[in-house]
Design a protein around this motif. Structure first.
Motif, PDB file in Angstrom:
ATOM      1  N   PHE B  79       0.837  -1.214   0.000  1.00  0.00           N
ATOM      2  CA  PHE B  79       0.000   0.000   0.000  1.00  0.00           C
ATOM      3  C   PHE B  79       0.865   1.254   0.000  1.00  0.00           C
ATOM      4  O   PHE B  79       0.645   2.191  -0.782  1.00  0.00           O
ATOM      5  N   GLU B  80       1.871   1.223   0.847  1.00  0.00           N
ATOM      6  CA  GLU B  80       2.713   2.424   0.938  1.00  0.00           C
ATOM      7  C   GLU B  80       3.535   2.603  -0.328  1.00  0.00           C
ATOM      8  O   GLU B  80       3.759   3.740  -0.772  1.00  0.00           O
ATOM      9  N   VAL B  83       1.154   4.139  -2.890  1.00  0.00           N
ATOM     10  CA  VAL B  83       0.958   5.569  -2.613  1.00  0.00           C
ATOM     11  C   VAL B  83       2.161   6.371  -3.100  1.00  0.00           C
ATOM     12  O   VAL B  83       2.033   7.417  -3.754  1.00  0.00           O
ATOM     13  N   TRP B  84       3.356   5.836  -2.822  1.00  0.00           N
ATOM     14  CA  TRP B  84       4.573   6.592  -3.173  1.00  0.00           C
ATOM     15  C   TRP B  84       4.753   6.662  -4.691  1.00  0.00           C
ATOM     16  O   TRP B  84       5.057   7.722  -5.236  1.00  0.00           O
ATOM     17  N   ASN B  86       2.522   6.560  -7.005  1.00  0.00           N
ATOM     18  CA  ASN B  86       1.523   7.399  -7.686  1.00  0.00           C
ATOM     19  C   ASN B  86       1.437   8.816  -7.101  1.00  0.00           C
ATOM     20  O   ASN B  86       0.584   9.610  -7.528  1.00  0.00           O
ATOM     21  N   ARG B  87       2.334   9.122  -6.173  1.00  0.00           N
ATOM     22  CA  ARG B  87       2.373  10.448  -5.536  1.00  0.00           C
ATOM     23  C   ARG B  87       0.984  10.847  -5.028  1.00  0.00           C
ATOM     24  O   ARG B  87       0.462  11.907  -5.348  1.00  0.00           O
ATOM     25  N   LEU B  88       0.410   9.957  -4.281  1.00  0.00           N
ATOM     26  CA  LEU B  88      -0.929  10.203  -3.744  1.00  0.00           C
ATOM     27  C   LEU B  88      -0.840  10.362  -2.227  1.00  0.00           C
ATOM     28  O   LEU B  88       0.114   9.895  -1.599  1.00  0.00           O
ATOM     29  N   SER B  89      -1.872  11.012  -1.696  1.00  0.00           N
ATOM     30  CA  SER B  89      -2.010  10.940  -0.234  1.00  0.00           C
ATOM     31  C   SER B  89      -2.658   9.586   0.065  1.00  0.00           C
ATOM     32  O   SER B  89      -3.290   8.964  -0.821  1.00  0.00           O
ATOM     33  N   LYS B  90      -2.522   9.107   1.285  1.00  0.00           N
ATOM     34  CA  LYS B  90      -3.089   7.795   1.619  1.00  0.00           C
ATOM     35  C   LYS B  90      -4.623   7.825   1.516  1.00  0.00           C
ATOM     36  O   LYS B  90      -5.251   6.833   1.147  1.00  0.00           O
ATOM     37  N   ASP B  92      -6.379   9.663  -0.669  1.00  0.00           N
ATOM     38  CA  ASP B  92      -6.723   9.567  -2.096  1.00  0.00           C
ATOM     39  C   ASP B  92      -6.493   8.145  -2.611  1.00  0.00           C
ATOM     40  O   ASP B  92      -7.260   7.634  -3.450  1.00  0.00           O
ATOM     41  N   ALA B  93      -5.423   7.517  -2.116  1.00  0.00           N
ATOM     42  CA  ALA B  93      -5.128   6.142  -2.534  1.00  0.00           C
ATOM     43  C   ALA B  93      -6.252   5.191  -2.114  1.00  0.00           C
ATOM     44  O   ALA B  93      -6.656   4.302  -2.873  1.00  0.00           O
TER      45      ALA B  93
END
Lengths: 226, 113
Positions: B79-80, B83-84, B86-90, B92-93
């Protein structure tokens, strides 16, 4: 016409009394005088409200520190003499009045405390002369002195010596402590209208006032390069 | 001082011929004022208030709720990483993963029909 400003950062030294004595003597000789009452307590305005104000003396109250320049400018165009009486406090009003003055007088009573405060006034007078690129004539005035120099206390003599050592000009005639001068404010009017029944030593007071006014006018002539 | 002879002082001079002082320029007034302030001859007028700075925009919070999920360590790592990558906040992910899961759920439901 000449503008004479009375200033001292210290209150109660005799600025207003000196202004009024000078104005009433000049007026009695036939000159028109505008007195600008720049003291928020308006002592001259209250004097003018009493009976006996000569018709050739006009009192204008003005305490706005910026507007005082225009008030002095307008007054000097309609009177033979303008006398500005400032409050006993260091203020920008005093600075602006000095910028419009031909002569600055700093009343001093015979105490070291008065002399210390007067020293600030002398420095500011020099500052004003420098800023406007034209020297401003000034002098100290001894006020509320004993009538006879023989009775002058040591403190007063020391103040006079210090002023001489510092090269500060002194109006030769001191204004003595006199009931007639105080009476100007309580009774209104001028020394000419007072009677011997009103106050004591009236002739001496008149002579003192006349001699003082003569000295001031002489200083003014010297300051103006006449 | 009464010691001085009380001579007639009639000859009060007229200064009619004297030149008047010119009105001080703003520069001269400013110079005198600056010099006087050092001696305590200060203005009594209140200094004009500085223009107010525009208030910074307050960012409205998007993720106002929280969930504590017990999971396998490798799933947390995946998961992390997702997130990293796709440069998303958790938050938004999580929205994205739910969108994918629901779309897959719908696709399976339609395939079963």
């Amino acid at each position: 016409m000449p503008v004479i400003t009375m200033l001292s950062p210290k209150g109660g030294v005799g600025k207003t009394t000196t202004s009024l004595i000078l104005a009433t003597v000049l007026a009695s000789k036939g000159s028109s005088v505008v007195m600008i009452d720049a003291d928020p307590n308006f002592p001259l305005t209250r004097w003018a409200a009493k009976d006996g104000k000569p018709a050739n003396i006009e009192v204008v109250a003005e305490i706005d520190e910026d507007e005082i320049i225009n008030t002095i400018d307008a007054a000097r165009k309609r009177a033979d003499y303008v006398i500005v009486d400032l409050e006993g406090k260091a203020s920008a009003r005093a600075t602006n009045a000095l910028m419009m003055s031909h002569l600055a007088l700093v009343p001093i009573q015979g105490s070291e405390l008065d002399a210390m405060e007067a020293a600030r006034a002398f420095k500011q007078i020099r500052n004003a002369g420098t800023a406007r690129q034209r020297p401003l004539a000034f002098a100290a005035v001894l006020t509320r002195t004993p009538a006879s120099t023989r009775l002058w206390p040591r403190d007063l003599k020391a103040v006079v010596n210090n002023l001489e050592d510092a090269g500060v000009p002194l109006v030769p005639t001191a204004l003595a402590e006199r009931g007639a001068f105080r009476g100007l404010f309580s009774m209104g009017g001028t020394l000419d209208e007072m009677t011997a029944a009103d106050v004591g030593s009236l002739d001496s007071a008149r002579a003192n006032a006349n001699a003082f006014a003569f000295d001031v006018v002489t200083l003014l002539k010297e300051g103006l390069g006449a | 001082m009464t010691d001085k002879p009380a001579a007639s002082r009639r000859a009060i001079t007229s200064f009619a011929a004297d030149d008047d002082l010119p009105l001080p320029t703003p520069e001269q007034l400013a110079a005198a004022k600056t010099a006087g302030e050092g001696l305590g001859f200060r203005s009594e007028k209140p200094t004009p208030a500085a223009p107010q700075r525009p208030a910074p925009k307050v960012r409205q919070a998007t993720f106002t709720d929280a969930v504590h999920v017990r999971c396998r360590p490798e799933d947390r790592s995946r998961f992390e990483d997702f997130v990293w990558r796709n440069r998303l906040s958790k938050g938004d992910a999580m929205t994205l993963l739910l969108d994918y899961a629901e779309a897959e759920e719908q696709r399976k439901a339609e395939a079963a029909k």
